[in-house]
Enzyme design. Structure first.
Site, PDB file in Angstrom:
ATOM      1  N   LYS A   1       0.695  -1.153   0.109  1.00 15.72           N
ATOM      2  CA  LYS A   1      -0.014   0.230   0.054  1.00 15.72           C
ATOM      3  C   LYS A   1       0.792   1.182  -0.070  1.00 15.72           C
ATOM      4  O   LYS A   1       0.697   2.143  -0.968  1.00 15.72           O
ATOM      5  CB  LYS A   1      -0.813  -0.100   1.180  1.00 15.72           C
ATOM      6  CG  LYS A   1      -1.861  -0.943   1.387  1.00 15.72           C
ATOM      7  CD  LYS A   1      -3.028  -0.590   2.834  1.00 15.72           C
ATOM      8  CE  LYS A   1      -2.123  -0.595   3.835  1.00 15.72           C
ATOM      9  NZ  LYS A   1      -1.770  -2.111   4.306  1.00 15.72           N
TER      10      LYS A   1
ATOM     11  N   ARG B   1      -9.065   1.636   9.414  1.00 12.37           N
ATOM     12  CA  ARG B   1      -8.669   0.385   9.779  1.00 12.37           C
ATOM     13  C   ARG B   1      -9.760  -0.459  10.585  1.00 12.37           C
ATOM     14  O   ARG B   1      -9.507  -1.683  10.959  1.00 12.37           O
ATOM     15  CB  ARG B   1      -7.375   0.455  10.493  1.00 12.37           C
ATOM     16  CG  ARG B   1      -6.025  -0.190   9.756  1.00 12.37           C
ATOM     17  CD  ARG B   1      -5.073  -0.206  10.812  1.00 12.37           C
ATOM     18  NE  ARG B   1      -3.668  -0.662  10.431  1.00 12.37           N
ATOM     19  CZ  ARG B   1      -2.833  -0.117   9.822  1.00 12.37           C
ATOM     20  NH1 ARG B   1      -2.918   0.948   9.177  1.00 12.37           N
ATOM     21  NH2 ARG B   1      -1.657  -0.942   9.570  1.00 12.37           N
TER      22      ARG B   1
ATOM     23  N   ARG C   1      11.381  -6.834   5.027  1.00 15.13           N
ATOM     24  CA  ARG C   1      11.302  -5.471   5.235  1.00 15.13           C
ATOM     25  C   ARG C   1      12.073  -5.146   6.520  1.00 15.13           C
ATOM     26  O   ARG C   1      12.969  -3.998   6.581  1.00 15.13           O
ATOM     27  CB  ARG C   1       9.932  -4.949   5.391  1.00 15.13           C
ATOM     28  CG  ARG C   1       9.670  -3.420   5.207  1.00 15.13           C
ATOM     29  CD  ARG C   1       8.413  -3.056   5.080  1.00 15.13           C
ATOM     30  NE  ARG C   1       7.574  -3.184   6.381  1.00 15.13           N
ATOM     31  CZ  ARG C   1       6.090  -3.018   6.572  1.00 15.13           C
ATOM     32  NH1 ARG C   1       5.612  -2.378   5.356  1.00 15.13           N
ATOM     33  NH2 ARG C   1       5.596  -3.154   7.411  1.00 15.13           N
TER      34      ARG C   1
ATOM     35  N   ARG D   1      11.607  -3.687   9.334  1.00 16.61           N
ATOM     36  CA  ARG D   1      11.192  -2.511  10.192  1.00 16.61           C
ATOM     37  C   ARG D   1      11.161  -2.635  11.736  1.00 16.61           C
ATOM     38  O   ARG D   1      11.004  -4.024  11.960  1.00 16.61           O
ATOM     39  CB  ARG D   1       9.809  -1.927   9.737  1.00 16.61           C
ATOM     40  CG  ARG D   1       9.639  -0.420  10.357  1.00 16.61           C
ATOM     41  CD  ARG D   1       8.465   0.038   9.400  1.00 16.61           C
ATOM     42  NE  ARG D   1       7.286  -0.717   9.888  1.00 16.61           N
ATOM     43  CZ  ARG D   1       5.926  -0.579   9.492  1.00 16.61           C
ATOM     44  NH1 ARG D   1       5.832   0.042   8.090  1.00 16.61           N
ATOM     45  NH2 ARG D   1       5.090  -0.994  10.108  1.00 16.61           N
TER      46      ARG D   1
ATOM     47  N   ARG E   1      -0.258  -8.481  13.980  1.00 21.68           N
ATOM     48  CA  ARG E   1      -0.790  -7.527  12.951  1.00 21.68           C
ATOM     49  C   ARG E   1      -1.718  -8.325  11.992  1.00 21.68           C
ATOM     50  O   ARG E   1      -2.748  -7.712  11.630  1.00 21.68           O
ATOM     51  CB  ARG E   1       0.309  -6.611  12.172  1.00 21.68           C
ATOM     52  CG  ARG E   1       1.214  -5.980  13.276  1.00 21.68           C
ATOM     53  CD  ARG E   1       1.468  -4.582  12.739  1.00 21.68           C
ATOM     54  NE  ARG E   1       1.998  -4.363  11.290  1.00 21.68           N
ATOM     55  CZ  ARG E   1       3.511  -4.675  10.901  1.00 21.68           C
ATOM     56  NH1 ARG E   1       4.193  -4.807  12.081  1.00 21.68           N
ATOM     57  NH2 ARG E   1       3.798  -4.571   9.694  1.00 21.68           N
TER      58      ARG E   1
HETATM   59  P1  ADP Z   1       1.469  -1.817   8.090  1.00 19.60           P
HETATM   60  O1  ADP Z   1       0.386  -1.523   6.879  1.00 19.60           O
HETATM   61  O2  ADP Z   1       2.622  -2.331   7.480  1.00 19.60           O
HETATM   62  O3  ADP Z   1       1.009  -2.728   8.931  1.00 19.60           O
HETATM   63  P2  ADP Z   1       1.345   0.936   8.875  1.00 19.60           P
HETATM   64  O4  ADP Z   1       2.506   1.840   8.755  1.00 19.60           O
HETATM   65  O5  ADP Z   1       0.043   1.229   8.150  1.00 19.60           O
HETATM   66  O6  ADP Z   1       1.803  -0.370   8.856  1.00 19.60           O
HETATM   67  O7  ADP Z   1       0.949   1.060  10.263  1.00 19.60           O
HETATM   68  C1  ADP Z   1       1.889   0.643  11.338  1.00 19.60           C
HETATM   69  C2  ADP Z   1       1.194   0.565  12.940  1.00 19.60           C
HETATM   70  O8  ADP Z   1       0.536   1.981  13.303  1.00 19.60           O
HETATM   71  C3  ADP Z   1       0.064  -0.146  13.024  1.00 19.60           C
HETATM   72  O9  ADP Z   1       0.346  -1.597  13.135  1.00 19.60           O
HETATM   73  C4  ADP Z   1      -0.957   0.348  14.056  1.00 19.60           C
HETATM   74  O10 ADP Z   1      -0.443   0.168  15.352  1.00 19.60           O
HETATM   75  C5  ADP Z   1      -0.588   1.871  13.763  1.00 19.60           C
HETATM   76  N1  ADP Z   1      -1.733   2.554  13.084  1.00 19.60           N
HETATM   77  C6  ADP Z   1      -1.539   2.912  11.847  1.00 19.60           C
HETATM   78  N2  ADP Z   1      -2.640   3.368  11.228  1.00 19.60           N
HETATM   79  C7  ADP Z   1      -3.876   2.855  12.009  1.00 19.60           C
HETATM   80  C8  ADP Z   1      -5.271   3.179  12.011  1.00 19.60           C
HETATM   81  N3  ADP Z   1      -5.658   3.738  11.400  1.00 19.60           N
HETATM   82  N4  ADP Z   1      -5.714   2.809  13.340  1.00 19.60           N
HETATM   83  C9  ADP Z   1      -5.092   2.139  14.301  1.00 19.60           C
HETATM   84  N5  ADP Z   1      -3.610   2.273  14.403  1.00 19.60           N
HETATM   85  C10 ADP Z   1      -3.057   2.404  13.336  1.00 19.60           C
END
Ligand code: ADP
Length: 184
Positions: free
Chosen positions: A14, A89, A128, A130, A141
């Site tokens: 994404k 989300r 990745r 991270r 996750r």
């Molecule tokens: P990925 O898509 O690789 O899981 P993101 O960078 O989108 O990673 O998100 C990393 C973390 O940030 C998530 O695991 C969550 O803890 C938090 N996060 C991001 N966006 C949201 C959201 N819309 N609602 C709740 N937590 C979020």
């Protein structure tokens, strides 16, 4: 006017696709993950509240991210469109966003679901590396994705807003399919 919401499991690509599309369209790429990681780095109050959730692979509470997104979408650079990556989300967040876009007069958004099989997603995330990409956190996750985020596919499908793109292709192929689907 390009307003696009990206859905898909962690590791679907994404972020990469959202960034490219935002660049091409010259509109802001709004990633809640990036905003939260910046808040952690800057040690802001938001960062302090979010850290423990992110470290465990849990979602940050809706209210925190909702305030963040409301603030971000209210900036004037969103007038010509935006790409949302990582938000909504949860169904709660999606309902919130629908109301917010009405209030801000920013409707007409398209929703793209980037589809990638589980085993590919896990391999990509492990690669990745991270800080929150350890195997245990990745597993959590994905669980959270399935229970909290995947229901959004039905949510947007029933609103006739859902577009699907095969994320299991080369970056260029995904970008090309994405452009075609958004233009249609
Ligand atoms: P990925 O898509 O690789 O899981 P993101 O960078 O989108 O990673 O998100 C990393 C973390 O940030 C998530 O695991 C969550 O803890 C938090 N996060 C991001 N966006 C949201 C959201 N819309 N609602 C709740 N937590 C979020």
């Amino acid at each position: 006017m390009t307003r696009v919401i990206f859905l898909g499991p962690p590791g679907a690509g994404k972020g990469t696709q959202a960034k490219t599309l935002a660049n091409d369209c010259n509109i802001p790429h709004i990633s809640t993950g990036d905003i939260l990681r910046q808040a952690l780095t800057d040690q802001t109050p938001l960062g302090a509240k979010a850290q423990s959730f992110m470290d465990k692979g849990e979602l940050v509470p809706d209210q925190l991210v909702e305030e963040m997104v409301q603030e971000r979408l209210s900036l004037t650079d969103t007038n010509s469109g935006w790409i949302l990556d990582g938000f909504p989300r949860t169904v709660n967040q999606a309902v919130f966003l629908e109301e917010l876009l009405h209030k801000l007069n920013q409707h007409g958004e398209k929703v793209v679901n980037l589809e990638v099989p589980d085993e590919i997603v896990i391999a990509r995330l492990l690669e990745r590396g991270r800080k929150d990409d350890t195997e245990e956190v990745i597993r959590r996750r994905l669980e959270v994705y399935r229970s909290e985020t995947a229901p959004l596919i039905d949510f947007y499908h029933s609103r006739h807003q859902l577009l699907c793109v095969n994320g299991n292709q080369s970056l260029e192929e995904v970008s090309a399919e994405l452009k075609k689907v958004i233009a249609s």
